[in-house]
Design a protein around this motif. Structure first.
Motif, short mmCIF file in Angstrom:
data_model
loop_
_atom_site.label_atom_id
_atom_site.label_comp_id
_atom_site.label_asym_id
_atom_site.label_seq_id
_atom_site.Cartn_x
_atom_site.Cartn_y
_atom_site.Cartn_z
N UNK A 56 0.81 -1.23 0.00
CA UNK A 56 0.00 0.00 0.00
C UNK A 56 0.84 1.28 0.00
N UNK A 57 1.94 1.29 0.73
CA UNK A 57 2.75 2.53 0.77
C UNK A 57 3.36 2.80 -0.61
N UNK A 58 3.87 1.76 -1.26
CA UNK A 58 4.44 1.93 -2.61
C UNK A 58 3.40 2.47 -3.57
N UNK A 59 2.17 1.96 -3.46
CA UNK A 59 1.10 2.42 -4.36
C UNK A 59 0.74 3.88 -4.09
N UNK A 60 0.67 4.23 -2.80
CA UNK A 60 0.33 5.62 -2.47
C UNK A 60 1.42 6.58 -3.00
N UNK A 61 2.69 6.19 -2.79
CA UNK A 61 3.79 7.04 -3.27
C UNK A 61 3.66 7.23 -4.78
N UNK A 62 3.37 6.14 -5.46
CA UNK A 62 3.25 6.19 -6.91
C UNK A 62 2.07 7.09 -7.32
N UNK A 63 0.94 6.98 -6.63
CA UNK A 63 -0.25 7.74 -6.99
C UNK A 63 -0.12 9.21 -6.60
N UNK A 64 0.47 9.49 -5.44
CA UNK A 64 0.56 10.89 -5.01
C UNK A 64 1.65 11.65 -5.76
N UNK A 65 2.77 10.96 -6.07
CA UNK A 65 3.89 11.64 -6.72
C UNK A 65 3.85 11.48 -8.24
N UNK A 66 3.34 10.33 -8.72
CA UNK A 66 3.27 10.11 -10.16
C UNK A 66 4.38 9.24 -10.72
N UNK A 67 5.20 8.65 -9.84
CA UNK A 67 6.26 7.77 -10.36
C UNK A 67 5.69 6.38 -10.60
N UNK A 68 6.43 5.56 -11.37
CA UNK A 68 5.90 4.25 -11.72
C UNK A 68 5.75 3.39 -10.47
N UNK A 69 4.88 2.39 -10.59
CA UNK A 69 4.63 1.52 -9.45
C UNK A 69 5.92 0.84 -9.00
N UNK A 70 6.72 0.41 -9.97
CA UNK A 70 7.99 -0.24 -9.61
C UNK A 70 8.88 0.71 -8.80
N UNK A 71 8.86 1.98 -9.20
CA UNK A 71 9.67 2.97 -8.46
C UNK A 71 9.07 3.27 -7.10
N UNK A 72 7.74 3.22 -7.00
CA UNK A 72 7.07 3.41 -5.71
C UNK A 72 7.49 2.29 -4.75
N UNK A 73 7.43 1.06 -5.25
CA UNK A 73 7.87 -0.08 -4.42
C UNK A 73 9.37 0.05 -4.14
N UNK A 74 10.11 0.51 -5.15
CA UNK A 74 11.56 0.66 -5.00
C UNK A 74 11.90 1.63 -3.87
#
Ligand code: NAD
Length: 508
Positions: free
Chosen positions: A94-112
Motif C-alpha cells: 500500500x505505501x508503494x502504491x500511495x507514493x506512486x499515486x501521489x507523486x506520479x512515479x511508476x509503481x515499480x519505483x514506488x515499491x523501490x
C-alpha cells in the motif's frame, strides 16, 4: 487494491492533522493542503498544515525526548529501527502504491522507494553497533586519548517531492540510531505519503515505549522550512531540494552557526566514448533521462558523445524514444508517468522555448499530452535536443524529461564539458577502454559526488555515501561513514597517573 482501501490501510482520512510528536496527532492549526494526484488530477485527501504554535510544541517535545533517547544504548535504538524495517515490509504494497499515486512515479519505483527504506533500516541496525571512534597515543606519560561520537539533539529533515519517503528514511533511521530525535517537514506536494509513514512507525514506537517526541512530523510549506532553518533548538537541518532552497536555507542556518546537510540539484552527464558498448550506453541514457519523467536529482540531462559514434547513438536514441509509452504510472506497461503538477509542465514548456531561442536542434519532439487518460494535464513527451554545453539553459537543472546531446573529439574535452556546470551530483562514462575509465575516475576526471563506469547516472545503492559537490551542496547521506554528519565528535584525554609516578620516570 483500490485507492480507497489503500488509504484506509495506511490510516489516511479525508482530512488529516499535519502534526505529530510520534504516536500522538496534534491539532495542526494551519491552512489545509489539498493533495491532488498528478496521475488523474483527482483530489486524494487534505492535510492541515502546522501553525507556529503547533510547530513549537513538536520541537519542544523533540527536545525533551532527546534527554531520554540519548541514554538508550545505540544497539537498543537499532533494535527499534529493525522493527521499523519489518513494519515497512508489511506495508510495502500500500505505501508503494500511495507514493506512486501521489507523486506520479511508476509503481515499480514506488515499491523501490519503500525497498530503499527497508534497506536503510537494515544498514542502520548494523551501524548501531559500529559508531566507532579512534584512539591515539598521548604525548604525555600515563595519559590516554581517544575520540568518541555523541548525538547532536533535534535533527530537522526537509524533503523534496520527488522522493516523498525514501530520503526522509535515509536521514531519520541513521539519525535515530545515533541518538538524535527527528522532526520531518515533508514536501507540501506529497504530504499524504508522510502521514502514512508516521502511522506505520508509530505502531513500532508505541510497542517499544520510545519516548514521545523522538519522531516528529510538521506538514507545511516553505515558511515551515524557514522556521526550521532559523531555529536554534535544531543543531542540524538536513535538507533535500532545489539549489535555490539550499542557498536560502544554508545562509540562515550558517548565520546561527548551525549545521546543514544539503542534497540539492544535479545536472548529470553521461560521456559515451568511441570504445563504448552502445547498447549499454543506450539503455543507461534512456532509463536515466525518462525514468520518473526526468524528476530525479540523478536524472541524465546531458549526453556527451564521441564524434565517431555520435550518429549511430543518435539513431538508436530516436528509435528507443519512439517505443516509449506514456501514461498512468500504476499501469506497468507504461514507461513514463506525469510531471508533479501543471507548474512543472509550464516550466518544461518555458525551457523548450529557451532551447529553441538559443538555437537548439530538435532530435525528438516535445509536447504536452491532452485528452482521455491525460486529464490531469501533467503528461509530457520526453524529448531530445542538440545543444551547446555553455548555453545558460543547459547549465540549469530543468526537472523534466529533456535530454541534451552534444559531440566531442578528445576525452579531456568531454570531461571538461561534463564538469563545466555549476552542479556536481552524478556522472558516468561508457567505455570498455581501461585507460579512459581510470582517467575518468582519477583526480583529473569527474568532479561529481558519484562517478560510474558502464552504469548510468540515476539511482544509487544505499551502502555508499550519496551526495554531490558544488551547487549540489556537498552533503553525504546513507552509507559509508555518512553517520558522522548526525553526531558531534569529542576528543577525550584521561590522566590516569599521579604526579609522583611521573617524577619517578627516568626520562624526567
Ligand atoms: P524545493 O526546493 O522546491 O522544495 C524542497 C523542500 O524545501 C520542500 O519541503 C519545501 O517546502 C522546502 N523549502 C522550499 N523553500 C525553502 C526555504 N527557503 N527554506 C526552507 N525550506 C524550503 O524542491 P522540490 O521541487 O520539492 O524538489 C526538486 C529538487 O530537489 C530538484 O532540484 C532535485 O534535484 C532536488 N533533489 C535533490 C536530491 C539529492 O539527493 N541531491 C534528491 C531529491 C531531490
Amino acid at each position: 487494491m483500490k485507492m480507497d482501501s489503500i488509504l484506509d490501510k495506511l490510516g489516511i482520512n479525508k482530512v488529516n492533522e499535519g502534526a505529530s510528536t510520534g504516536t500522538k496527532w496534534l491539532k495542526a492549526g494551519g491552512d489545509p493542503i489539498k493533495s491532488f494526484s498528478p496521475v488523474d488530477g483527482k483530489e486524494i485527501a487534505w492535510v492541515k498544515s502546522v501553525n507556529r504554535k503547533t510547530y513549537d510544541a513538536v520541537i519542544t517535545k523533540a527536545e525533551e525526548a532527546f534527554k531520554e533517547w540519548r541514554t538508550w544504548p545505540a544497539p537498543k535504538r537499532g533494535e527499534v529501527v529493525r522493527q521499523v524495517g519489518e513494519a515497512l515490509r508489511k506495508y510495502k504494497e500500500p505505501l508503494g502504491k500511495l507514493v506512486s499515486y501521489e507523486m506520479g512515479k511508476s509503481l515499480q519505483e514506488g515499491y523501490g522507494e519503500v525497498q530503499e527504506m527497508i534497506d536503510i533500516c537494515d544498514l542502520a541496525v548494523g551501524m548501531s553497533r559500529q559508531l566507532y571512534g579512534l584512539t591515539m597515543h598521548s604525548e604525555r606519560p600515563l595519559h590516554r586519548m581517544y575520540e568518541q561520537w555523541h548525538p547532536l539533539g533535534v535533527v530537522g529533515i526537509i524533503s523534496a517531492f520527488n522522493f516523498p519517503v525514501a530520503v526522509w528514511s535515509w536521514n531519520s533511521m541513521i539519525a535515530w540510531i545515533c541518538g538524535n530525535t527527528c522532526v520531518w517537514k515533508p514536501s507540501e506536494k506529497t504530504p499524504l505519503s508522510a502521514i502514512a509513514c508516521q502511522n506505520i512507525i508509530s505502531e513500532v514506537f508505541k510497542a517499544n515505549n520510545v519516548p514521545e517526541g523522538v519522531c516528529g512530523l510538521v506538514v507545511g510549506g516553505r515558511e515551515t522550512g524557514e522556521w526550521m532553518s532559523n531555529d536554534t533548538r535544531i543543531p542540524l537541518v538536513s535538507a533535500t531540494g532545489s539549489t535555490r532552497m539550499g542557498r536560502a536555507l544554508a545562509s540562515a542556518v550558517a548565520s546561527r552557526l548551525g549545521k546543514s546537510l544539503l542534497e540539492l540539484g544535479g545536472n548529470n552527464a553521461i560521456i559515451v566514448t568511441e570504445h563504448a558498448d552502445l547498447n549499454i550506453a543506450l539503455r543507461a541514457a534512456v532509463f536515466g533521462a525518462v525514468g520518473t519523467a526526468g524528476q530525479r536529482c540523478t536524472t541524465t540531462r546531458r549526453l556527451i558523445i564521441h564524434e565517431k559514434v555520435y550518429d549511430a547513438l543518435k539513431k538508436k536514441l530516436v528509435a528507443a524514444y519512439k517505443q516509449l509509452s506514456i501514461g498512468d504510472p500504476l499501469d506497468e506497461k507504461n514507461h513514463v508517468g506525469p510531471l508533479i503538477d501543471t507548474d512543472a509542465v509550464n516550466n518544461y514548456m518555458d525551457t523548450i522555448k529557451e532551447i529553441k531561442k538559443a538555437g537548439g536542434k530538435q532530435v525528438v519532439a516535445p509536447g504536452v499530452l491532452a485528452g482521455k487518460n491525460y486529464e490531469s494535464g501533467c503528461y509530457v513527451k520526453p524529448c531530445v535536443y542538440e545543444v551547446q554545453n555553455e548555453w545558460p539553459i543547459v547549465q540549469h537543472e530543468t526537472f523534466a524529461p529533456i535530454l541534451y546531446i552534444m559531440k566531442y573529439k578528445k576525452l579531456d574535452e568531454a570531461i571538461a564539458m561534463q564538469n563545466n556546470v555549476p552542479q556536481g551530483l552524478s556522472s558516468a562514462i561508457m567505455t570498455l577502454n581501461m585507460r579512459e575509465a581510470e582517467q575518468y575516475l582519477s583526480a583529473m576526471g569527474s568532479d561529481c559526488g558519484i562517478a560510474n563506469v558502464n552504469i548510468g547516472t540515476s539511482g544509487a545503492e544505499i551502502g555508499g555515501a550519496f551526495g554531490g559537490e558544488k551547487e549540489t551542496g556537498g552533503g553525504r547521506e546513507s552509507g559509508s561513514d555518512s553517520w558522522k554528519a548526525y553526531m558531534r565528535r569529542q576528543t577525550n584525554t584521561i590522566n590516569w597517573g599521579d604526579t609522583n609516578r611521573i617524577h619517578r620516570n627516568p626520562h624526567h
